[in-house]
Design a protein around this motif. Structure first.
Motif, PDB file in Angstrom:
ATOM      1  N   VAL A 245      20.689   0.784  41.833  1.00 30.80           N
ATOM      2  CA  VAL A 245      20.653   1.114  40.404  1.00 30.80           C
ATOM      3  C   VAL A 245      21.838   0.487  39.683  1.00 30.80           C
ATOM      4  N   ILE A 246      23.024   0.622  40.246  1.00 38.36           N
ATOM      5  CA  ILE A 246      24.213   0.027  39.630  1.00 38.36           C
ATOM      6  C   ILE A 246      24.108  -1.493  39.598  1.00 38.36           C
ATOM      7  N   PHE A 247      23.571  -2.075  40.657  1.00 38.59           N
ATOM      8  CA  PHE A 247      23.458  -3.538  40.713  1.00 38.59           C
ATOM      9  C   PHE A 247      22.537  -4.056  39.610  1.00 38.59           C
ATOM     10  N   PHE A 248      21.374  -3.436  39.446  1.00 36.59           N
ATOM     11  CA  PHE A 248      20.452  -3.897  38.408  1.00 36.59           C
ATOM     12  C   PHE A 248      21.008  -3.621  37.011  1.00 36.59           C
ATOM     13  N   TYR A 249      21.753  -2.555  36.853  1.00 32.79           N
ATOM     14  CA  TYR A 249      22.356  -2.279  35.549  1.00 32.79           C
ATOM     15  C   TYR A 249      23.425  -3.323  35.217  1.00 32.79           C
ATOM     16  N   VAL A 250      24.241  -3.667  36.197  1.00 29.30           N
ATOM     17  CA  VAL A 250      25.252  -4.708  35.983  1.00 29.30           C
ATOM     18  C   VAL A 250      24.590  -6.057  35.739  1.00 29.30           C
ATOM     19  N   LEU A 251      23.496  -6.326  36.434  1.00 28.69           N
ATOM     20  CA  LEU A 251      22.780  -7.582  36.229  1.00 28.69           C
ATOM     21  C   LEU A 251      22.211  -7.664  34.815  1.00 28.69           C
ATOM     22  N   THR A 252      21.697  -6.547  34.301  1.00 27.07           N
ATOM     23  CA  THR A 252      21.211  -6.521  32.917  1.00 27.07           C
ATOM     24  C   THR A 252      22.340  -6.789  31.930  1.00 27.07           C
ATOM     25  N   GLY A 253      23.487  -6.153  32.145  1.00 24.49           N
ATOM     26  CA  GLY A 253      24.628  -6.408  31.273  1.00 24.49           C
ATOM     27  C   GLY A 253      25.143  -7.827  31.381  1.00 24.49           C
ATOM     28  N   THR A 254      25.048  -8.414  32.559  1.00 28.78           N
ATOM     29  CA  THR A 254      25.488  -9.798  32.731  1.00 28.78           C
ATOM     30  C   THR A 254      24.668 -10.746  31.875  1.00 28.78           C
ATOM     31  N   VAL A 255      23.362 -10.583  31.909  1.00 34.37           N
ATOM     32  CA  VAL A 255      22.487 -11.440  31.102  1.00 34.37           C
ATOM     33  C   VAL A 255      22.700 -11.183  29.610  1.00 34.37           C
ATOM     34  N   MET A 256      22.866  -9.920  29.238  1.00 39.11           N
ATOM     35  CA  MET A 256      23.018  -9.568  27.824  1.00 39.11           C
ATOM     36  C   MET A 256      24.313 -10.131  27.244  1.00 39.11           C
ATOM     37  N   PHE A 257      25.428  -9.912  27.929  1.00 38.50           N
ATOM     38  CA  PHE A 257      26.708 -10.391  27.405  1.00 38.50           C
ATOM     39  C   PHE A 257      26.817 -11.909  27.473  1.00 38.50           C
ATOM     40  N   ALA A 258      26.201 -12.522  28.467  1.00 40.41           N
ATOM     41  CA  ALA A 258      26.219 -13.985  28.534  1.00 40.41           C
ATOM     42  C   ALA A 258      25.451 -14.600  27.368  1.00 40.41           C
ATOM     43  N   ASN A 259      24.404 -13.922  26.917  1.00 46.20           N
ATOM     44  CA  ASN A 259      23.604 -14.433  25.808  1.00 46.20           C
ATOM     45  C   ASN A 259      24.277 -14.180  24.467  1.00 46.20           C
ATOM     46  N   TRP A 260      24.848 -13.000  24.284  1.00 48.79           N
ATOM     47  CA  TRP A 260      25.413 -12.635  22.990  1.00 48.79           C
ATOM     48  C   TRP A 260      26.840 -13.128  22.804  1.00 48.79           C
ATOM     49  N   GLU A 261      27.646 -13.042  23.838  1.00 46.48           N
ATOM     50  CA  GLU A 261      29.056 -13.403  23.715  1.00 46.48           C
ATOM     51  C   GLU A 261      29.344 -14.848  24.090  1.00 46.48           C
ATOM     52  N   LYS A 262      28.309 -15.578  24.519  1.00 42.83           N
ATOM     53  CA  LYS A 262      28.459 -16.986  24.914  1.00 42.83           C
ATOM     54  C   LYS A 262      29.422 -17.132  26.091  1.00 42.83           C
ATOM     55  N   TRP A 263      29.355 -16.174  27.013  1.00 36.11           N
ATOM     56  CA  TRP A 263      30.149 -16.251  28.233  1.00 36.11           C
ATOM     57  C   TRP A 263      29.305 -16.865  29.343  1.00 36.11           C
ATOM     58  N   GLY A 338      26.509   3.208  31.026  1.00 34.78           N
ATOM     59  CA  GLY A 338      27.046   2.743  32.304  1.00 34.78           C
ATOM     60  C   GLY A 338      28.019   3.744  32.909  1.00 34.78           C
ATOM     61  N   MET A 339      28.861   4.349  32.066  1.00 40.01           N
ATOM     62  CA  MET A 339      29.755   5.391  32.571  1.00 40.01           C
ATOM     63  C   MET A 339      28.962   6.590  33.093  1.00 40.01           C
ATOM     64  N   GLY A 340      27.860   6.920  32.410  1.00 39.52           N
ATOM     65  CA  GLY A 340      27.016   8.007  32.886  1.00 39.52           C
ATOM     66  C   GLY A 340      26.355   7.688  34.218  1.00 39.52           C
ATOM     67  N   LEU A 341      25.932   6.436  34.403  1.00 40.27           N
ATOM     68  CA  LEU A 341      25.336   6.047  35.684  1.00 40.27           C
ATOM     69  C   LEU A 341      26.357   6.089  36.815  1.00 40.27           C
ATOM     70  N   VAL A 342      27.587   5.714  36.511  1.00 39.93           N
ATOM     71  CA  VAL A 342      28.637   5.820  37.528  1.00 39.93           C
ATOM     72  C   VAL A 342      28.846   7.280  37.934  1.00 39.93           C
ATOM     73  N   ALA A 343      28.831   8.177  36.941  1.00 44.05           N
ATOM     74  CA  ALA A 343      28.955   9.605  37.253  1.00 44.05           C
ATOM     75  C   ALA A 343      27.755  10.102  38.053  1.00 44.05           C
ATOM     76  N   MET A 344      26.550   9.600  37.733  1.00 41.07           N
ATOM     77  CA  MET A 344      25.356   9.982  38.486  1.00 41.07           C
ATOM     78  C   MET A 344      25.470   9.556  39.950  1.00 41.07           C
ATOM     79  N   CYS A 345      25.863   8.316  40.175  1.00 36.21           N
ATOM     80  CA  CYS A 345      26.011   7.830  41.554  1.00 36.21           C
ATOM     81  C   CYS A 345      27.101   8.602  42.288  1.00 36.21           C
ATOM     82  N   ARG A 346      28.124   8.990  41.576  1.00 33.82           N
ATOM     83  CA  ARG A 346      29.188   9.791  42.206  1.00 33.82           C
ATOM     84  C   ARG A 346      28.637  11.125  42.695  1.00 33.82           C
TER      85      ARG A 346
END
Length: 391
Positions: A245-263, A338-346
């Motif tokens: 779950v954390i991996f796919f969430y981070v992967l979604t954020g990776t694509v999103m920030f790379a597209n919007w922030e030009k990273w 994302g902070m909530g998902l980290v708490a869920m996994c904890r």
């Protein structure tokens, strides 16, 4: 007769007085209704604020209010280093021109040596000014609403990117007060959201687990038809599911920030991991590349001063600035979720760790008992041997 009349009138008067008193008590009841309604509304509001939805709404409202407060405070800061940089630039430009006139371009070696010395001096001066807080942008451009909102989020979540800091005394004092009340609020959100997401994900995982197990479900249906209540087996969510779950969430954020922030994808993945782990180096922060109103105003002024400027560039900036609010909201929700998902996994992984620790403790007890029995079976009981020799 007068005394009799008085005796009769006095009970009547008492009853009348009692009637008036009752009327006054009845009339006083509607006057207390607004007060009771206010108390009831306050009680319901406090109850709602203690729920998961209320805590989430409160932390969003707290961050938005903090962003507007920091914008109002920090935009009044007068950056004196900008004038120093401008004076240095004019000074060293004049020195370069003097060197060019003195050595001419024909004496290339001496011109290069003198120019490098001046540029090294200029570089050292600029580095010293940067240490004192010069960033090359005005306070209006630095403290835009996206940047101020991310600053508030970094304060209450204790990430602390450090890419922007308050410069005014009022801003520093307000940061201390804001963090004092915001950090406990975030901890409350972290715990409550972790419980809610853990309960929801456990229900989803249990439902999927029951769908894959066909025979236990049929046995449970047969038991219900026979009127027998069958105990449901406890299902523990494995740690691998949480990691996926954390991996796919981070992967979604990776694509999103790379597209919007030009990273790049590596930088986006690096930012997501460091932010969710609360490291917060501050070298990559969303919102820094967003087009702000100050940028649009600067482009408008440039268009008015420079006739050769392209009006299409200003129109593009205006259209991009109008589209930043939706991106800002999604970025903010992504970080909070994302902070909530980290708490869920904890919470889920802690439950599995407790179960594994209990199983290991029971296995250790069984192993020790088996070892003791084997030792007694091989060597016998020393106490029995001592008693046989004694008697």
């Amino acid at each position: 007769m007068p005394s009799k009349f008085q005796r009769k009138s006095s009970p009547g008067g008492g009853r009348g007085g009692g009637g008036l008193g009752g009327a006054s008590s009845v009339s006083s009841t509607p006057s207390n209704q607004p007060r009771k309604r206010v108390k009831r509304c306050c009680r319901n509001f406090c109850t709602f604020m203690c729920t998961q939805v209320g805590v989430g709404a409160l932390i969003v409202f707290y961050a938005i209010c903090g962003a507007f407060a920091f914008m109002h405070i920090e935009r009044q800061f007068v950056d004196e280093t900008a004038g120093q940089v401008k004076d240095l630039r004019n000074k060293y430009s004049q020195q370069l021109w003097n060197i060019t006139e003195k050595h001419n371009v024909l004496d290339r070696f001496q011109w290069t040596e003198a120019t490098n010395a001046i540029l090294r001096d200029y570089q050292g001066q600029i580095a010293g000014i940067v240490k004192h807080g010069y960033v090359g942008r005005s306070p209006e451009q630095i403290w835009s609403f996206p940047a101020a909102l991310m600053f508030c989020l970094s304060v209450i979540t204790m990430i602390g990117y450090g890419n922007m800091v308050p410069r005014t005394p009022w801003g520093k004092g307000f940061t201390v007060i804001y963090a004092t009340f915001g950090i406990p609020l975030y901890i409350l959100y972290f715990l409550s959201m972790g419980r809610v997401l853990a309960r929801s994900f456990k229900f989803l995982y249990r439902s999927m687990h029951d769908c894959t197990q066909e025979h236990p479900r049929l046995d449970r249906l047969d038991a219900l038809e026979g009127g027998v209540t069958m105990a449901r087996k406890k299902v523990i969510v494995p740690s691998t599911a949480c990691l996926w779950v954390i991996f796919f969430y981070v992967l979604t954020g990776t694509v999103m920030f790379a597209n919007w922030e030009k990273w790049s994808f590596l930088n986006s993945f690096y930012f997501c991991m460091t932010s969710l782990c609360k490291i917060g180096f501050g070298d990559f922060v969303p919102g820094a590349s967003l087009t702000t109103t100050a940028d649009v105003n600067a482009a408008t002024q440039k268009l008015q001063e420079d006739i050769a400027a392209d009006p299409a560039e200003l129109a593009q900036l205006q259209s991009v600035a109008a589209d930043q609010h939706s991106k800002l909201a999604i970025n903010f929700v992504y970080m909070l979720l994302g902070m909530g998902l980290v708490a869920m996994c904890r919470n889920l992984m802690r439950e599995e760790v407790r179960l594994k620790a209990r199983e290991m403790r029971e296995d250790a007890k069984l192993c020790m008992e088996d070892t003791r029995l084997r030792f007694v079976g091989c060597c016998g009981n020393p106490r029995d041997a001592y008693e046989d020799d004694y008697y």
